[in-house]
Design an enzyme around this catalytic site. Sequence first.
Site, PDB file in Angstrom:
ATOM      1  N   HIS A 120     -32.512   1.335   8.101  1.00  0.00           N
ATOM      2  CA  HIS A 120     -32.249   2.592   8.800  1.00  0.00           C
ATOM      3  C   HIS A 120     -31.141   3.379   8.102  1.00  0.00           C
ATOM      4  O   HIS A 120     -29.982   2.954   8.094  1.00  0.00           O
ATOM      5  CB  HIS A 120     -31.842   2.255  10.236  1.00  0.00           C
ATOM      6  CG  HIS A 120     -31.554   3.418  11.104  1.00  0.00           C
ATOM      7  ND1 HIS A 120     -30.312   3.618  11.687  1.00  0.00           N
ATOM      8  CD2 HIS A 120     -32.325   4.444  11.519  1.00  0.00           C
ATOM      9  CE1 HIS A 120     -30.344   4.703  12.432  1.00  0.00           C
ATOM     10  NE2 HIS A 120     -31.546   5.232  12.346  1.00  0.00           N
ATOM     11  N   GLU A 178     -35.322   4.154   5.330  1.00  0.00           N
ATOM     12  CA  GLU A 178     -35.555   5.310   6.205  1.00  0.00           C
ATOM     13  C   GLU A 178     -34.545   6.390   5.838  1.00  0.00           C
ATOM     14  O   GLU A 178     -33.351   6.103   5.683  1.00  0.00           O
ATOM     15  CB  GLU A 178     -35.408   4.898   7.668  1.00  0.00           C
ATOM     16  CG  GLU A 178     -35.762   5.988   8.666  1.00  0.00           C
ATOM     17  CD  GLU A 178     -34.544   6.710   9.237  1.00  0.00           C
ATOM     18  OE1 GLU A 178     -34.713   7.682   9.973  1.00  0.00           O
ATOM     19  OE2 GLU A 178     -33.405   6.293   8.908  1.00  0.00           O
ATOM     20  N   HIS A 225     -28.105  12.855   8.346  1.00  0.00           N
ATOM     21  CA  HIS A 225     -28.665  12.664   9.683  1.00  0.00           C
ATOM     22  C   HIS A 225     -28.311  13.785  10.638  1.00  0.00           C
ATOM     23  O   HIS A 225     -29.180  14.398  11.256  1.00  0.00           O
ATOM     24  CB  HIS A 225     -28.214  11.325  10.268  1.00  0.00           C
ATOM     25  CG  HIS A 225     -28.687  11.115  11.670  1.00  0.00           C
ATOM     26  ND1 HIS A 225     -27.957  11.518  12.780  1.00  0.00           N
ATOM     27  CD2 HIS A 225     -29.818  10.564  12.154  1.00  0.00           C
ATOM     28  CE1 HIS A 225     -28.624  11.216  13.871  1.00  0.00           C
ATOM     29  NE2 HIS A 225     -29.763  10.633  13.526  1.00  0.00           N
ATOM     30  N   LYS A 267     -35.669  15.818  10.036  1.00  0.00           N
ATOM     31  CA  LYS A 267     -34.626  15.926  11.056  1.00  0.00           C
ATOM     32  C   LYS A 267     -34.509  17.380  11.521  1.00  0.00           C
ATOM     33  O   LYS A 267     -34.251  18.276  10.727  1.00  0.00           O
ATOM     34  CB  LYS A 267     -33.291  15.452  10.474  1.00  0.00           C
ATOM     35  CG  LYS A 267     -32.131  15.491  11.422  1.00  0.00           C
ATOM     36  CD  LYS A 267     -32.352  14.610  12.647  1.00  0.00           C
ATOM     37  CE  LYS A 267     -32.474  13.152  12.288  1.00  0.00           C
ATOM     38  NZ  LYS A 267     -32.579  12.283  13.476  1.00  0.00           N
ATOM     39  N   ASP A 320     -30.059  -1.241  10.999  1.00  0.00           N
ATOM     40  CA  ASP A 320     -28.937  -0.999  10.092  1.00  0.00           C
ATOM     41  C   ASP A 320     -28.634  -2.242   9.259  1.00  0.00           C
ATOM     42  O   ASP A 320     -27.907  -2.152   8.257  1.00  0.00           O
ATOM     43  CB  ASP A 320     -27.672  -0.647  10.885  1.00  0.00           C
ATOM     44  CG  ASP A 320     -27.774   0.674  11.634  1.00  0.00           C
ATOM     45  OD1 ASP A 320     -28.743   1.427  11.410  1.00  0.00           O
ATOM     46  OD2 ASP A 320     -26.875   0.965  12.448  1.00  0.00           O
TER      47      ASP A 320
END
Length: 276
Positions: free
Chosen positions: A41, A68, A83, A144, A267
């Site tokens: 992640h 990702e 992000h 995003k 993570d």
Amino acid sequence: MNKKLLVGAGVAFTLLFNPFSQASAGELSVGERKQMDNVAHRGASGYAPENTIAAFDLAVDMKADYIEIDVQRSKDGELVLIHDTTVNRTTNGTGNVRDLTFEQLRSLDAGSWFGEEFAGERLPTFEEILDRYRGKVGILIELKAPELYPGIEKQVAQALKERNMDKPKNNKIIIQSFNFESMKISNELLPRVPIGVLTSNRAHTTAEALEEFSTYADWFNPSYGIVTEELVNQVHSLGMKMGSWTARSQEAVDFLFEMGVDAIITDYPDYVDPRK
């Protein structure tokens, strides 16, 4: 791509070959555990600053199946990885991503906030990631807040097509978003690339909602807090796969193994695959 054409075959395959239908996490063999995709992640973001080369390189070293990434766009049209829709949390700058030029974004330190040893890490571009990791690891591409960036679906598609990555081998390129309309557009632009829908909303787990998703999506990717064995079975029955996020503890990873999801987004890739 009309995903409905795949549903019948998908249901049969799932019922016959799903290794999780009778097993719990504690009963899975090493071989069965390895059948589940290990998705890093934002890279191995438990150990290195998210969405940086340091985190992605570490994820590859830790044998992740996918990295990702979060894709947004600079003021002057460059696709960059970050992000949040602002740079405030993960860099030494301030402001909205879309209001800053690529030069401004590239000048930011995206590593020091995580640890001094990562000082000087920069925001990577989307194209840099494609060129650096193609053939080395799968790439799960999250668009995003695409509503902030009109036409970003076409821009992402073009970058993939230029590299002949719009026909991914072993489905190692996936595009996902919380924005379902964006995913419908991506499905039309890239009919051979698997599409995923993201949600943490239980309203999106009804039979009607899942049926609609299955008309254009290959993956239904919910937060692990709403995952149940029944939901996994429903998703599989419609010919879709499930990747759940974000597992930040061994207990969460083991729970998702037990539920029989197809991918664990974490993570900490070593929680899924202890080879590292």
